[in-house]
Design an enzyme around this catalytic site. Sequence first.
Site, PDB file in Angstrom:
ATOM      1  N   GLU A  30     -23.617  -4.995 -54.010  1.00  0.00           N
ATOM      2  CA  GLU A  30     -22.915  -4.891 -55.292  1.00  0.00           C
ATOM      3  C   GLU A  30     -21.575  -5.607 -55.234  1.00  0.00           C
ATOM      4  O   GLU A  30     -20.894  -5.565 -54.205  1.00  0.00           O
ATOM      5  CB  GLU A  30     -22.653  -3.418 -55.620  1.00  0.00           C
ATOM      6  N   ASP A  31     -21.201  -6.232 -56.325  1.00  0.00           N
ATOM      7  CA  ASP A  31     -19.869  -6.817 -56.397  1.00  0.00           C
ATOM      8  C   ASP A  31     -18.814  -5.721 -56.514  1.00  0.00           C
ATOM      9  O   ASP A  31     -17.765  -5.788 -55.873  1.00  0.00           O
ATOM     10  CB  ASP A  31     -19.761  -7.802 -57.569  1.00  0.00           C
ATOM     11  N   ASP A  79     -17.880   1.173 -59.245  1.00  0.00           N
ATOM     12  CA  ASP A  79     -16.896   1.660 -60.215  1.00  0.00           C
ATOM     13  C   ASP A  79     -17.121   3.157 -60.428  1.00  0.00           C
ATOM     14  O   ASP A  79     -16.681   3.973 -59.621  1.00  0.00           O
ATOM     15  CB  ASP A  79     -17.055   0.822 -61.491  1.00  0.00           C
ATOM     16  N   PHE A 114      -8.784  -4.332 -64.621  1.00  0.00           N
ATOM     17  CA  PHE A 114     -10.005  -5.050 -64.977  1.00  0.00           C
ATOM     18  C   PHE A 114     -10.018  -6.376 -64.241  1.00  0.00           C
ATOM     19  O   PHE A 114      -9.156  -7.226 -64.464  1.00  0.00           O
ATOM     20  CB  PHE A 114     -10.113  -5.267 -66.485  1.00  0.00           C
ATOM     21  N   ARG A 136     -17.221 -15.585 -64.173  1.00  0.00           N
ATOM     22  CA  ARG A 136     -17.965 -15.269 -62.944  1.00  0.00           C
ATOM     23  C   ARG A 136     -17.761 -16.352 -61.888  1.00  0.00           C
ATOM     24  O   ARG A 136     -17.872 -16.110 -60.699  1.00  0.00           O
ATOM     25  CB  ARG A 136     -19.468 -15.149 -63.230  1.00  0.00           C
TER      26      ARG A 136
END
Length: 177
Positions: free
Chosen positions: A96-97, A100, A149, A162
């Site tokens: 996963e990047d 959260d 963010f 991205r």
Amino acid sequence: MDELTVLITREQIAAKVAEMGARITADFAGQSLVLIGVLKGATIFLADLARQIKLDTTFDFVAVSSYGNAHQQSGEVKMLKDVDGSVEGRNIILVEDILDTGLTLVYLMNVLRARRPKSLKVAALLDKISHRTHPIDADYVGFTIPDKFVVGYGLDFAEHYRNLADICVLESELEAR
Ligand code: PRP
């Protein structure tokens, strides 16, 4: 115009990804691995991490959607694209990047665990630990980040950014989130 401030440089990312790859290589010495990337954000991290893992390694990908406001996730996840290959008896690392709320990974871990892999681990480049509503920790974490963010290195805002090489804070959007 969006204002971008670099949070983690490409050099810091490369050093950390190399470290994570070395740890994974040592932990699974003599074994083979399946890296499962969660589309789309994880693609760039997976591509770099995989090249730092000196083991027999294959790739697979899943796509999921979560309902509700994209940044205040409601708790429902749906599989849009399942893995192509079998998970049973394999060493799986979910890639996963960003971790959260934890909703996505809790869902995916449950789905994959039921298929009886030999082992099931999580590698997350970023961990926004202060946002966690679902209890899960990654086995391999790159950076713990503040509640900002972030975009770049696979992470998007409305599909943009991205392709940034650095991980950046998107300043002008903070109020909206
Ligand atoms: C992001 C990220 C994780 C998920 C993490 O994906 O890539 O999959 O959110 O959030 P959680 O821990 O709160 O579940 P996103 O839905 O933005 O899709 P993308 O990867 O296509 O950008």
